[in-house]
Design a protein around this motif. Structure first.
Motif, short mmCIF file in Angstrom:
data_model
loop_
_atom_site.label_atom_id
_atom_site.label_comp_id
_atom_site.label_asym_id
_atom_site.label_seq_id
_atom_site.Cartn_x
_atom_site.Cartn_y
_atom_site.Cartn_z
N MET A 78 0.84 -1.21 0.00
CA MET A 78 0.00 0.00 0.00
C MET A 78 0.87 1.25 0.00
O MET A 78 1.93 1.30 0.60
N ASP A 79 0.38 2.28 -0.69
CA ASP A 79 1.01 3.61 -0.66
C ASP A 79 0.94 4.12 0.78
O ASP A 79 -0.13 4.26 1.35
N SER A 80 2.11 4.36 1.39
CA SER A 80 2.12 4.75 2.81
C SER A 80 1.38 6.08 3.02
O SER A 80 0.93 6.37 4.12
N ARG A 81 1.25 6.86 1.96
CA ARG A 81 0.57 8.14 2.14
C ARG A 81 -0.93 7.96 2.36
O ARG A 81 -1.60 8.85 2.87
N THR A 82 -1.45 6.83 1.93
CA THR A 82 -2.89 6.61 2.14
C THR A 82 -3.14 5.57 3.22
O THR A 82 -4.18 4.92 3.26
N ALA A 83 -2.17 5.40 4.12
CA ALA A 83 -2.33 4.42 5.18
C ALA A 83 -3.27 4.92 6.28
O ALA A 83 -3.93 4.13 6.93
N ARG A 84 -3.33 6.25 6.49
CA ARG A 84 -4.10 6.76 7.63
C ARG A 84 -5.09 7.85 7.20
O ARG A 84 -6.27 7.61 7.09
N ALA A 85 -4.58 9.05 6.97
CA ALA A 85 -5.44 10.17 6.58
C ALA A 85 -4.72 10.98 5.53
O ALA A 85 -3.49 11.08 5.58
N TRP A 86 -5.47 11.52 4.59
CA TRP A 86 -4.81 12.27 3.52
C TRP A 86 -5.78 13.25 2.87
O TRP A 86 -6.99 13.19 3.08
N LEU A 87 -5.17 14.16 2.10
CA LEU A 87 -5.92 15.16 1.37
C LEU A 87 -5.68 14.94 -0.12
O LEU A 87 -4.53 14.95 -0.56
N GLU A 88 -6.75 14.70 -0.86
CA GLU A 88 -6.61 14.58 -2.31
C GLU A 88 -6.91 15.94 -2.94
O GLU A 88 -7.91 16.57 -2.62
N VAL A 89 -6.03 16.37 -3.81
CA VAL A 89 -6.21 17.65 -4.50
C VAL A 89 -6.35 17.35 -5.99
O VAL A 89 -5.45 16.79 -6.61
N ASP A 90 -7.50 17.73 -6.53
CA ASP A 90 -7.80 17.43 -7.93
C ASP A 90 -7.31 18.59 -8.80
O ASP A 90 -8.00 19.60 -8.97
N LEU A 91 -6.11 18.44 -9.32
CA LEU A 91 -5.50 19.54 -10.09
C LEU A 91 -6.28 19.85 -11.37
O LEU A 91 -6.36 21.01 -11.79
N GLU A 92 -6.86 18.83 -11.97
CA GLU A 92 -7.66 19.08 -13.18
C GLU A 92 -8.89 19.92 -12.86
O GLU A 92 -9.31 20.76 -13.66
N ALA A 93 -9.47 19.69 -11.68
CA ALA A 93 -10.64 20.50 -11.29
C ALA A 93 -10.21 21.95 -11.08
O ALA A 93 -10.93 22.89 -11.45
N ILE A 94 -9.02 22.15 -10.52
CA ILE A 94 -8.51 23.53 -10.36
C ILE A 94 -8.35 24.17 -11.74
O ILE A 94 -8.74 25.31 -11.97
N ARG A 95 -7.80 23.40 -12.68
CA ARG A 95 -7.61 23.93 -14.02
C ARG A 95 -8.97 24.30 -14.65
O ARG A 95 -9.12 25.35 -15.25
N ARG A 96 -9.96 23.43 -14.48
CA ARG A 96 -11.28 23.74 -15.07
C ARG A 96 -11.93 24.94 -14.37
O ARG A 96 -12.60 25.75 -15.01
N ASN A 97 -11.72 25.06 -13.06
CA ASN A 97 -12.26 26.24 -12.37
C ASN A 97 -11.60 27.51 -12.90
O ASN A 97 -12.26 28.55 -13.08
N ALA A 98 -10.30 27.44 -13.20
CA ALA A 98 -9.59 28.60 -13.74
C ALA A 98 -10.13 28.95 -15.13
O ALA A 98 -10.28 30.12 -15.48
N ILE A 99 -10.47 27.93 -15.91
CA ILE A 99 -11.02 28.18 -17.25
C ILE A 99 -12.37 28.89 -17.13
O ILE A 99 -12.67 29.82 -17.87
N GLN A 100 -13.18 28.46 -16.16
CA GLN A 100 -14.47 29.16 -15.95
C GLN A 100 -14.25 30.64 -15.66
O GLN A 100 -14.96 31.50 -16.17
N ILE A 101 -13.26 30.93 -14.80
CA ILE A 101 -12.98 32.33 -14.44
C ILE A 101 -12.47 33.11 -15.65
O ILE A 101 -12.87 34.25 -15.88
N ALA A 102 -11.61 32.47 -16.44
CA ALA A 102 -11.05 33.15 -17.62
C ALA A 102 -12.16 33.45 -18.63
O ALA A 102 -12.22 34.53 -19.22
#
Ligand code: PLP
Length: 358
Positions: free
Chosen positions: A1-25
């Motif tokens: 298992m990926d040790s980063r997902t062994a306990r608690a983690w934050l997923e950041v959806d970079l594509e969603a950030i990009r699409r949000n930026a496109i909406q603003i533009a």
């Protein structure tokens, strides 16, 4: 298992950030100064800046010189504007990093020019009363501005989300201030996310979106809706049966009224899962909702899973999407009296960040 997902983690959806930026533009019709201050509102400034770098980006906005230096060290080459006021002892590091200060106070503008100058933006206060020269005093800058013209000038709205007319008053003051300058600075900007959301196209040259990029927005008066970006997950690490009358967590503020199955999640207020969620928050687990019981502690949070079949290692979602269900960053903070901005910015580095890329 990926040790980063062994306990608690934050997923950041970079594509969603990009699409949000496109909406603003699209909405503004202007290039962006994405605000990546406070480590991009807790989501990681370097990753966000790398994701957004491109033709739509005029430059990046930060609050402090150290934040700008971090971006430079990571190879970000775009303009970087420092939006909190800086003082003369910051000027050498500002120049060394090749970043752009925002200045308003005449003595500081003069110090910037006398210490060697370089691109700067004129901060004009039109009612926020936080930073920048008052719109009434801008004539005092005429000579300095003639000696060393700013690349841009800007103001900041205090209530762009309220649809209360304050925006047009501030824009009127901004115009008035600009008319006191010997010439129009080439790049004018004013709008934060709620400002862009409520007017199209932008009346100015560039826009400064922050929180919308990260999934917060779409309130009353907005014609846009941001996509969710941040997803906080934690695994069930402990399960127990609690008898009626027994309490859970510090202060015994919650007591079982029935035989209750309680799961422990290894995430607490030290990770940014705020204490305000004590006995009021909800998590998503195996397609159901489980309420938080008792106080959120520094490192662990307990939830009632009496009606949620689950086992050690199952993944709970404390913020964001899981399957068809969602804990919306725009809603779950407000329910407990927490600004969505604070909820995001509070997410701490003890939870590893995992970047979802296409
Ligand atoms: C933080 C900030 C923004 C972005 O505000 P959001 O409401 O997050 O979009 C824009 N301009 C300045 C000067 C800021 O400090």
């Amino acid at each position: 298992m990926d040790s980063r997902t062994a306990r608690a983690w934050l997923e950041v959806d970079l594509e969603a950030i990009r699409r949000n930026a496109i909406q603003i533009a699209r909405q503004s019709g202007r290039p962006l100064i994405p605000m990546v201050k406070a480590d991009a509102y807790g989501l990681g400034a370097v990753a966000v800046a790398k994701t957004l770098s491109g033709p739509d980006v005029w430059g990046f906005g930060v609050a402090t010189v150290a934040e700008a230096e971090e971006l430079r060290a990571a190879g970000i080459r775009e303009r970087i504007l420092v939006f909190s006021p800086t003082l003369p002892w910051d000027f050498p590091s500002i120049r060394a990093a090749g970043v752009t200060p925002t200045l308003g106070e005449p003595t500081l503008v003069e110090a910037w020019i006398n210490s060697g100058g370089g691109a700067w933006h004129l901060a004009i206060d039109t009612g926020m009363n936080r930073a920048g020269i008052s719109w009434r005093r801008v004539a005092e800058l005429r000579e300095l501005v003639l000696r060393h013209p700013p690349e841009g000038a800007f103001t900041h709205f205090h209530s762009a989300d309220l649809n209360d007319g304050s925006r047009s008053l501030q824009e009127q003051r901004f115009q008035e201030a600009l008319s006191l300058l010997p010439e129009r600075p080439p790049v004018l900007h004013a709008e934060n996310s709620p400002g862009v959301e409520r007017q199209r196209p932008s009346p100015w040259d560039v826009v400064r979106p922050g929180v919308f990029l990260y999934g917060v927005g779409g309130g009353p008066g907005s014609t846009l809706r941001p996509e969710a970006v941040a997803h906080v997950r934690a695994r069930v690490v402990d399960l127990r049966d609690v008898d009626p009358g027994e309490s859970v967590s510090y202060g015994a503020t919650w007591r079982a009224l029935r035989p209750t199955r309680v799961a422990t999640l290894p995430i607490g207020y030290a990770d940014g899962y705020r204490r305000l969620f004590s006995s009021r928050g909800t998590v998503l687990l195996n397609g159901k909702r489980a309420p938080v019981v008792g106080r959120v502690t520094m490192d662990m949070t307990m939830v009632d899973v009496t009606d949620v079949p689950c086992a050690h290692g199952d993944v709970a979602t404390l913020l964001g999407r899981a399957g068809d269900d969602q804990l919306d960053v725009n809603v779950i903070g407000e329910e407990v009296g927490l600004l969505s901005y604070e909820l995001l910015v509070g997410l701490k580095l003890r939870v590893p960040r995992i970047y979802l890329e296409p």
